[in-house]
Design a protein around this motif. Sequence first.
Motif, PDB file in Angstrom:
ATOM      1  N   TYR A  45       0.824  -1.216   0.000  1.00  0.00           N
ATOM      2  CA  TYR A  45       0.000   0.000   0.000  1.00  0.00           C
ATOM      3  C   TYR A  45       0.853   1.260   0.000  1.00  0.00           C
ATOM      4  O   TYR A  45       0.691   2.156   0.823  1.00  0.00           O
ATOM      5  CB  TYR A  45      -0.972   0.019   1.196  1.00  0.00           C
ATOM      6  N   VAL A  46       1.808   1.310  -0.930  1.00  0.00           N
ATOM      7  CA  VAL A  46       2.697   2.465  -1.071  1.00  0.00           C
ATOM      8  C   VAL A  46       2.736   2.877  -2.542  1.00  0.00           C
ATOM      9  O   VAL A  46       2.232   2.164  -3.412  1.00  0.00           O
ATOM     10  CB  VAL A  46       4.127   2.166  -0.568  1.00  0.00           C
ATOM     11  N   THR A  47       3.357   4.002  -2.808  1.00  0.00           N
ATOM     12  CA  THR A  47       3.487   4.484  -4.182  1.00  0.00           C
ATOM     13  C   THR A  47       4.613   3.750  -4.906  1.00  0.00           C
ATOM     14  O   THR A  47       5.481   3.130  -4.272  1.00  0.00           O
ATOM     15  CB  THR A  47       3.803   5.988  -4.208  1.00  0.00           C
ATOM     16  N   GLN A  48       4.605   3.857  -6.224  1.00  0.00           N
ATOM     17  CA  GLN A  48       5.682   3.283  -7.037  1.00  0.00           C
ATOM     18  C   GLN A  48       7.019   3.891  -6.638  1.00  0.00           C
ATOM     19  O   GLN A  48       8.036   3.208  -6.561  1.00  0.00           O
ATOM     20  CB  GLN A  48       5.401   3.513  -8.525  1.00  0.00           C
ATOM     21  N   SER A  49       7.013   5.193  -6.378  1.00  0.00           N
ATOM     22  CA  SER A  49       8.235   5.884  -5.971  1.00  0.00           C
ATOM     23  C   SER A  49       8.777   5.315  -4.659  1.00  0.00           C
ATOM     24  O   SER A  49       9.988   5.130  -4.499  1.00  0.00           O
ATOM     25  CB  SER A  49       7.958   7.382  -5.827  1.00  0.00           C
ATOM     26  N   ALA A  50       7.884   5.012  -3.725  1.00  0.00           N
ATOM     27  CA  ALA A  50       8.316   4.443  -2.441  1.00  0.00           C
ATOM     28  C   ALA A  50       8.937   3.063  -2.638  1.00  0.00           C
ATOM     29  O   ALA A  50       9.959   2.742  -2.027  1.00  0.00           O
ATOM     30  CB  ALA A  50       7.141   4.370  -1.470  1.00  0.00           C
ATOM     31  N   VAL A  51       8.333   2.264  -3.504  1.00  0.00           N
ATOM     32  CA  VAL A  51       8.885   0.934  -3.804  1.00  0.00           C
ATOM     33  C   VAL A  51      10.291   1.076  -4.371  1.00  0.00           C
ATOM     34  O   VAL A  51      11.228   0.399  -3.930  1.00  0.00           O
ATOM     35  CB  VAL A  51       7.976   0.161  -4.798  1.00  0.00           C
ATOM     36  N   GLU A  52      10.452   1.964  -5.338  1.00  0.00           N
ATOM     37  CA  GLU A  52      11.758   2.166  -5.960  1.00  0.00           C
ATOM     38  C   GLU A  52      12.790   2.658  -4.949  1.00  0.00           C
ATOM     39  O   GLU A  52      13.948   2.230  -4.978  1.00  0.00           O
ATOM     40  CB  GLU A  52      11.629   3.135  -7.125  1.00  0.00           C
ATOM     41  N   LYS A  53      12.393   3.527  -4.038  1.00  0.00           N
ATOM     42  CA  LYS A  53      13.313   4.013  -3.003  1.00  0.00           C
ATOM     43  C   LYS A  53      13.734   2.886  -2.073  1.00  0.00           C
ATOM     44  O   LYS A  53      14.908   2.782  -1.694  1.00  0.00           O
ATOM     45  CB  LYS A  53      12.673   5.144  -2.214  1.00  0.00           C
ATOM     46  N   HIS A  54      12.781   2.020  -1.686  1.00  0.00           N
ATOM     47  CA  HIS A  54      13.124   0.879  -0.825  1.00  0.00           C
ATOM     48  C   HIS A  54      14.114  -0.048  -1.530  1.00  0.00           C
ATOM     49  O   HIS A  54      15.108  -0.469  -0.933  1.00  0.00           O
ATOM     50  CB  HIS A  54      11.871   0.089  -0.448  1.00  0.00           C
ATOM     51  N   ILE A  55      13.842  -0.352  -2.793  1.00  0.00           N
ATOM     52  CA  ILE A  55      14.714  -1.258  -3.542  1.00  0.00           C
ATOM     53  C   ILE A  55      16.104  -0.654  -3.714  1.00  0.00           C
ATOM     54  O   ILE A  55      17.115  -1.337  -3.515  1.00  0.00           O
ATOM     55  CB  ILE A  55      14.082  -1.626  -4.897  1.00  0.00           C
ATOM     56  N   THR A  56      16.166   0.616  -4.045  1.00  0.00           N
ATOM     57  CA  THR A  56      17.455   1.292  -4.183  1.00  0.00           C
ATOM     58  C   THR A  56      18.226   1.243  -2.864  1.00  0.00           C
ATOM     59  O   THR A  56      19.423   0.958  -2.845  1.00  0.00           O
ATOM     60  CB  THR A  56      17.253   2.748  -4.637  1.00  0.00           C
ATOM     61  N   SER A  57      17.527   1.500  -1.774  1.00  0.00           N
ATOM     62  CA  SER A  57      18.171   1.475  -0.459  1.00  0.00           C
ATOM     63  C   SER A  57      18.673   0.070  -0.118  1.00  0.00           C
ATOM     64  O   SER A  57      19.788  -0.096   0.395  1.00  0.00           O
ATOM     65  CB  SER A  57      17.184   1.952   0.611  1.00  0.00           C
ATOM     66  N   ILE A  58      17.873  -0.937  -0.412  1.00  0.00           N
ATOM     67  CA  ILE A  58      18.283  -2.327  -0.159  1.00  0.00           C
ATOM     68  C   ILE A  58      19.539  -2.664  -0.950  1.00  0.00           C
ATOM     69  O   ILE A  58      20.510  -3.192  -0.408  1.00  0.00           O
ATOM     70  CB  ILE A  58      17.139  -3.310  -0.518  1.00  0.00           C
ATOM     71  N   PHE A  59      19.525  -2.351  -2.237  1.00  0.00           N
ATOM     72  CA  PHE A  59      20.674  -2.660  -3.092  1.00  0.00           C
ATOM     73  C   PHE A  59      21.913  -1.902  -2.627  1.00  0.00           C
ATOM     74  O   PHE A  59      23.012  -2.456  -2.635  1.00  0.00           O
ATOM     75  CB  PHE A  59      20.347  -2.342  -4.547  1.00  0.00           C
ATOM     76  N   THR A  60      21.748  -0.662  -2.205  1.00  0.00           N
ATOM     77  CA  THR A  60      22.879   0.123  -1.707  1.00  0.00           C
ATOM     78  C   THR A  60      23.449  -0.496  -0.437  1.00  0.00           C
ATOM     79  O   THR A  60      24.664  -0.699  -0.314  1.00  0.00           O
ATOM     80  CB  THR A  60      22.450   1.579  -1.443  1.00  0.00           C
ATOM     81  N   LYS A  61      22.573  -0.808   0.516  1.00  0.00           N
ATOM     82  CA  LYS A  61      23.024  -1.367   1.796  1.00  0.00           C
ATOM     83  C   LYS A  61      23.648  -2.747   1.651  1.00  0.00           C
ATOM     84  O   LYS A  61      24.502  -3.128   2.442  1.00  0.00           O
ATOM     85  CB  LYS A  61      21.858  -1.410   2.781  1.00  0.00           C
ATOM     86  N   LEU A  62      23.221  -3.495   0.630  1.00  0.00           N
ATOM     87  CA  LEU A  62      23.784  -4.835   0.410  1.00  0.00           C
ATOM     88  C   LEU A  62      24.904  -4.831  -0.619  1.00  0.00           C
ATOM     89  O   LEU A  62      25.389  -5.887  -1.018  1.00  0.00           O
ATOM     90  CB  LEU A  62      22.663  -5.793  -0.045  1.00  0.00           C
TER      91      LEU A  62
END
Length: 101
Positions: A75-92
């Motif tokens: 229940y989030v925006t497309q932009s929020a999904v992309e930010k989460h994925i970017t953050s995950i990839f950065t942190k990993l």
Amino acid sequence: MGYLLKDRVSDSAAFLDAIERVGNGGTAFDQEVVRQLLLAGPADSPISRLTDREREVLTLMAQGHTNASLRQELYVTQSAVEKHITSIFTKLDLPQGATCN
């Protein structure tokens, strides 16, 4: 980007789906790999850098969810999904080019 365990790839339809997702720029991670990373990682592991929400997103990604289905599930925006994925990839420390569509 994808990572599947060879001894757990018995469903040919699921395997072909994973290949297609990766071929289309998406991701495919074995759920057991993600589960073990989330449960057993030492305090200084890259997984420990993830927020609870990022762990939730990573788990859903491992289940084969696309960005669109992540958006609906969380229940989030497309932009929020992309930010989460970017953050995950950065942190990993993963390459930024692979995303789910």
